[in-house]
Scaffold this motif. Structure first.
Motif, mmCIF file in Angstrom:
data_model
loop_
_atom_site.group_PDB
_atom_site.id
_atom_site.type_symbol
_atom_site.label_atom_id
_atom_site.label_comp_id
_atom_site.label_asym_id
_atom_site.label_seq_id
_atom_site.Cartn_x
_atom_site.Cartn_y
_atom_site.Cartn_z
ATOM 1 N N ALA A 235 0.826 -1.207 0.000
ATOM 2 C CA ALA A 235 0.000 0.000 0.000
ATOM 3 C C ALA A 235 0.860 1.257 0.000
ATOM 4 C CB ALA A 235 -0.934 -0.007 1.208
ATOM 5 N N ALA A 236 1.886 1.276 0.849
ATOM 6 C CA ALA A 236 2.754 2.455 0.930
ATOM 7 C C ALA A 236 3.519 2.672 -0.374
ATOM 8 C CB ALA A 236 3.716 2.302 2.098
ATOM 9 N N ALA A 237 4.082 1.600 -0.932
ATOM 10 C CA ALA A 237 4.854 1.725 -2.168
ATOM 11 C C ALA A 237 3.964 2.169 -3.328
ATOM 12 C CB ALA A 237 5.526 0.394 -2.494
ATOM 13 N N ALA A 238 2.729 1.668 -3.369
ATOM 14 C CA ALA A 238 1.818 2.047 -4.446
ATOM 15 C C ALA A 238 1.495 3.538 -4.395
ATOM 16 C CB ALA A 238 0.539 1.222 -4.355
ATOM 17 N N LEU A 239 1.231 4.054 -3.203
ATOM 18 C CA LEU A 239 0.898 5.472 -3.084
ATOM 19 C C LEU A 239 2.086 6.361 -3.438
ATOM 20 C CD1 LEU A 239 -1.287 5.449 0.161
ATOM 21 C CD2 LEU A 239 -2.053 5.784 -2.188
ATOM 22 N N VAL A 240 3.274 5.946 -3.040
ATOM 23 C CA VAL A 240 4.462 6.724 -3.397
ATOM 24 C C VAL A 240 4.673 6.710 -4.907
ATOM 25 C CG1 VAL A 240 6.969 6.844 -3.191
ATOM 26 C CG2 VAL A 240 5.577 6.411 -1.155
ATOM 27 N N GLY A 241 4.453 5.551 -5.517
ATOM 28 C CA GLY A 241 4.632 5.436 -6.966
ATOM 29 C C GLY A 241 3.648 6.269 -7.767
ATOM 30 N N VAL A 242 2.470 6.551 -7.178
ATOM 31 C CA VAL A 242 1.471 7.359 -7.881
ATOM 32 C C VAL A 242 2.026 8.741 -8.200
ATOM 33 C CG1 VAL A 242 -0.761 8.508 -7.617
ATOM 34 C CG2 VAL A 242 -0.505 6.113 -6.956
ATOM 35 N N ILE A 243 2.794 9.298 -7.289
ATOM 36 C CA ILE A 243 3.330 10.653 -7.485
ATOM 37 C C ILE A 243 4.193 10.712 -8.740
ATOM 38 C CG2 ILE A 243 4.727 12.480 -6.456
ATOM 39 C CD1 ILE A 243 4.022 11.373 -3.719
ATOM 40 N N ALA A 244 5.132 9.779 -8.851
ATOM 41 C CA ALA A 244 6.042 9.786 -9.998
ATOM 42 C C ALA A 244 5.315 9.480 -11.300
ATOM 43 C CB ALA A 244 7.164 8.775 -9.771
ATOM 44 N N LEU A 245 4.416 8.501 -11.281
ATOM 45 C CA LEU A 245 3.732 8.112 -12.514
ATOM 46 C C LEU A 245 2.759 9.172 -12.994
ATOM 47 C CD1 LEU A 245 3.078 4.335 -11.779
ATOM 48 C CD2 LEU A 245 4.649 5.297 -13.466
ATOM 49 N N THR A 246 2.108 9.860 -12.066
ATOM 50 C CA THR A 246 1.181 10.921 -12.468
ATOM 51 C C THR A 246 1.938 12.070 -13.106
ATOM 52 O OG1 THR A 246 -0.305 10.313 -10.650
ATOM 53 C CG2 THR A 246 -0.645 12.458 -11.677
ATOM 54 N N ARG A 247 3.041 12.464 -12.512
ATOM 55 C CA ARG A 247 3.856 13.547 -13.086
ATOM 56 C C ARG A 247 4.401 13.174 -14.453
ATOM 57 N NH1 ARG A 247 7.418 15.462 -7.785
ATOM 58 N NH2 ARG A 247 5.757 16.690 -6.782
ATOM 59 N N ALA A 248 4.654 11.891 -14.667
ATOM 60 C CA ALA A 248 5.196 11.439 -15.954
ATOM 61 C C ALA A 248 4.107 11.243 -17.006
ATOM 62 C CB ALA A 248 5.970 10.137 -15.759
ATOM 63 N N GLY A 249 2.847 11.483 -16.642
ATOM 64 C CA GLY A 249 1.764 11.321 -17.593
ATOM 65 C C GLY A 249 1.353 9.886 -17.835
ATOM 66 N N ARG A 250 1.704 8.989 -16.920
ATOM 67 C CA ARG A 250 1.334 7.568 -17.044
ATOM 68 C C ARG A 250 0.107 7.299 -16.172
ATOM 69 N NH1 ARG A 250 5.626 4.700 -19.144
ATOM 70 N NH2 ARG A 250 4.026 3.099 -19.455
#
Length: 345
Positions: A235-250
């Motif tokens: 859960a923690a890793a998924a939420l952290v990954g959202v930040i990077a992927l959203t900024r990258a347009g994924r």
């Protein structure tokens, strides 16, 4: 594995599916006042874009809750009775909010009047925020335990339900659903609405990570099991990954991660609860378990056969619905309002 364990898992799956699918529905409704503000396009057109992203699927998503409630009633009647009697007020508020939300969504476009649409918009916002918060409060109290006496009646007061752990649970579900909805909007919209949704999702992720991380960590330390640490990390890793992927347009991968975060969190709650279904804080002997709260073996057997035949049909149909309505929506796709004029005397 007995049928009691099977149906506990199936109910967990149904609630997990409900929170994943209805979670972004709630998020979209919660964010309508923000993403529906006037910019380059007319404000009402932007709000219609936001609402149309869930238009074909929101009512189908609510079927998961109806099915989960029906399965809970049939498989674990003692759990159902104790839960709905002890949590009557919060569950009633959820029901009222859902009714208001349904009516607001269905009737918003029937009348071509700004005041009418504005009131419906606030109905959608109310009907999205209230369940998003109260579901977290309710499930946190179920895991934490409430005062249950020998007659299997909940004696906890409303103030007892508003404890720090439950309030943190309500804040967590509200933030996670809002983030889930923002990412979904970024995935389903185009042009300026998509740009705004991406920016909002990035901002929402910042408070969501520490709040949700604190809640799942508290759950793990107080009620979790050894293997459920995997769920906390996921859960923690998924939420952290959202930040990077959203900024990258994924947005597609970001939406997958918010879904994983919801799944991991809900599974953590049910795993922490098992084999109890409603722990008693008065006496462990009064706790409801999958054994003393379940229906007869024959009832569970009949339900299992019915679920084996019907569940694949429902999943195939709902998957087909999402596939048909997979395209992005922009303000260019929104036609002029064709609602009836509001009659005035």
């Amino acid at each position: 594995m007995g049928l009691e364990e099977v149906w506990f898992i199936l109910i967990a799956v149904l609630f997990t599916g409900y929170f994943v699918l209805e979670g972004f529905d709630f998020g979209v409704g919660m964010l309508m006042p923000v993403l529906g503000r006037r910019k380059d396009a007319d404000g009402d057109t932007r709000r219609r874009v936001v609402l149309n992203t869930i238009g074909p699927v929101w009512d189908g998503n609510e079927v998961w809750l109806i099915t989960a409630g029906g399965a809970l009633f049939a498989a674990f009647p003692e759990w159902y009775a104790t839960l709905f009697s002890g949590f009557y007020l919060p569950l009633l508020l959820i029901l009222v909010a859902l009714i208001v939300r349904i009516c607001a969504i269905e009737y918003r476009g029937k009348i071509d009047d700004d005041t009418w649409r504005r009131r419906c918009d606030w109905g959608i916002v109310f009907g999205s925020w209230v369940p998003a918060v109260l579901w977290g409060v309710a499930f946190a109290n179920i895991v934490r335990g409430v005062d249950i006496n020998a007659e299997k009646q909940v004696t906890s007061s409303l103030l007892d339900l508003l404890n720090p752990y439950a309030l943190l649970g309500g804040l967590t579900t509200a933030l996670v659903f809002a983030l889930h909805g923002a990412v979904f909007l970024a995935l389903k919209t185009a042009d300026d609405v998509r740009v705004d949704a991406v920016e909002l999702a990035t901002r929402l992720a910042l408070p969501t990570v520490p709040v949700a991380g604190g809640f799942v960590l508290w759950t793990q330390l107080a009620y979790g099991k050894g293997w459920t640490w995997i769920l906390v990390v996921a859960a923690a890793a998924a939420l952290v990954g959202v930040i990077a992927l959203t900024r990258a347009g994924r947005e597609g991968w970001a939406f997958a991660l918010t879904s994983i975060a919801v799944v991991a969190s809900v599974v953590l709650l049910f795993a922490s609860l098992f084999p109890e279904v409603m722990p008693s804080t008065l006496d462990a002997a009064y706790s409801l378990t999958i054994d003393n709260a379940s229906s007869s073996p024959y009832t569970l057997k009949v339900m299992t056969w019915a679920a084996a035949f019907l569940t694949p049909v429902v999943l195939i149909y709902q998957g087909w619905t999402y596939w048909v309505f997979r395209q992005r929506i922009s303000t260019k796709h929104i036609p002029p309002s064709i609602g009836l004029p509001l009659g005035r005397r």
